[in-house]
Structures are given as structure tokens and as C-alpha cells.
Write a protein that holds these residues in place. Sequence first.
Motif, mmCIF file in Angstrom:
data_model
loop_
_atom_site.group_PDB
_atom_site.id
_atom_site.type_symbol
_atom_site.label_atom_id
_atom_site.label_comp_id
_atom_site.label_asym_id
_atom_site.label_seq_id
_atom_site.Cartn_x
_atom_site.Cartn_y
_atom_site.Cartn_z
ATOM 1 N N HIS A 20 0.843 -1.200 0.000
ATOM 2 C CA HIS A 20 0.000 0.000 0.000
ATOM 3 C C HIS A 20 0.879 1.251 0.000
ATOM 4 O O HIS A 20 0.609 2.211 -0.708
ATOM 5 C CB HIS A 20 -0.920 0.011 1.223
ATOM 6 N N ALA A 21 1.940 1.213 0.761
ATOM 7 C CA ALA A 21 2.854 2.355 0.838
ATOM 8 C C ALA A 21 3.596 2.564 -0.475
ATOM 9 O O ALA A 21 3.902 3.699 -0.842
ATOM 10 C CB ALA A 21 3.841 2.159 1.974
ATOM 11 N N SER A 22 3.874 1.499 -1.193
ATOM 12 C CA SER A 22 4.589 1.662 -2.460
ATOM 13 C C SER A 22 3.704 2.262 -3.537
ATOM 14 O O SER A 22 4.207 2.859 -4.486
ATOM 15 C CB SER A 22 5.146 0.315 -2.927
ATOM 16 N N VAL A 23 2.384 2.151 -3.391
ATOM 17 C CA VAL A 23 1.464 2.716 -4.374
ATOM 18 C C VAL A 23 1.019 4.119 -3.959
ATOM 19 O O VAL A 23 0.971 5.033 -4.774
ATOM 20 C CB VAL A 23 0.237 1.795 -4.549
ATOM 21 N N ALA A 24 0.666 4.285 -2.690
ATOM 22 C CA ALA A 24 0.173 5.576 -2.190
ATOM 23 C C ALA A 24 1.012 5.986 -0.986
ATOM 24 O O ALA A 24 0.552 5.977 0.145
ATOM 25 C CB ALA A 24 -1.299 5.480 -1.823
ATOM 26 N N TRP A 25 2.265 6.369 -1.241
ATOM 27 C CA TRP A 25 3.208 6.682 -0.171
ATOM 28 C C TRP A 25 2.760 7.861 0.665
ATOM 29 O O TRP A 25 3.111 7.964 1.827
ATOM 30 C CB TRP A 25 4.587 6.940 -0.753
ATOM 31 N N HIS A 26 1.981 8.769 0.095
ATOM 32 C CA HIS A 26 1.553 9.945 0.833
ATOM 33 C C HIS A 26 0.510 9.619 1.896
ATOM 34 O O HIS A 26 0.208 10.443 2.737
ATOM 35 C CB HIS A 26 1.024 11.009 -0.136
ATOM 36 N N HIS A 27 -0.024 8.410 1.901
ATOM 37 C CA HIS A 27 -0.995 7.993 2.913
ATOM 38 C C HIS A 27 -0.341 7.281 4.097
ATOM 39 O O HIS A 27 -1.005 6.984 5.076
ATOM 40 C CB HIS A 27 -2.029 7.047 2.296
ATOM 41 N N VAL A 28 0.931 6.990 4.012
ATOM 42 C CA VAL A 28 1.604 6.179 5.030
ATOM 43 C C VAL A 28 1.540 6.827 6.408
ATOM 44 O O VAL A 28 1.273 6.158 7.407
ATOM 45 C CB VAL A 28 3.059 5.888 4.615
ATOM 46 N N THR A 29 1.751 8.117 6.502
ATOM 47 C CA THR A 29 1.708 8.792 7.798
ATOM 48 C C THR A 29 0.304 8.724 8.390
ATOM 49 O O THR A 29 0.145 8.473 9.585
ATOM 50 C CB THR A 29 2.146 10.258 7.651
#
Length: 100
Positions: A20-29
Motif C-alpha cells: 500500500h505504501a509503495s502505491v500511495a506513499w503519501h498515505h503512510v503517515t
Amino acid sequence: MAISILGAAGIFVLPHSYHHASVAWHHVTALGGIELRVPASQAGDAQAILESIDLSQSRRNAWLRAATGILLLIWIGIPLPAGGLFARRAFPAAEQTVSR
């Protein structure tokens, strides 16, 4: 970094939500980061290894990295942010009044 360190120590690591982080890294936080899962038999060893990591080294030469980044931006032609490079201004902005 933690995945590599634990893997080098022979501990199997499953990075939950890594894809998920590799696709939408801006959502990780917002999602709380990437959760690392290890087998219960290796949990104590993994925790000891992660607690022994000295994170103070990452701030060394931060000014040099910042200056290099700024020069790189200028060199490739990307303008610097209009609001400045710092989140907080060194001097508060003066109050402006409009007279009619």
C-alpha cells in the motif's frame, strides 16, 4: 532501514501494508506507518536490535545535505518555494493596515 537490519540479523520480517505504501506513499503517515511483523519466537531479539539502533547519526551533516539540495534545485531550474524554506519564519510578519 529496519527491515534490512532485521533481515541481516536473520529475523524474518513481514512488512504489513508495505505494498500500500509503495502505491500511495503519501498515505503512510495517516495510516500510522508500516507495521513490521516478526515471528513470536524472534520478537524479543527483534525488539532488542531495534532499540539498539542509534538514530542520532541521521542528523549529522544535515546542513550540508540541505545546501546540496538547494543548489541542485537551482541548478536544474526549479524555483524555490515562495513562502521560504522553513516552516516557521525567523521574524514575525509586520501587521499591515489598509487605510481608506
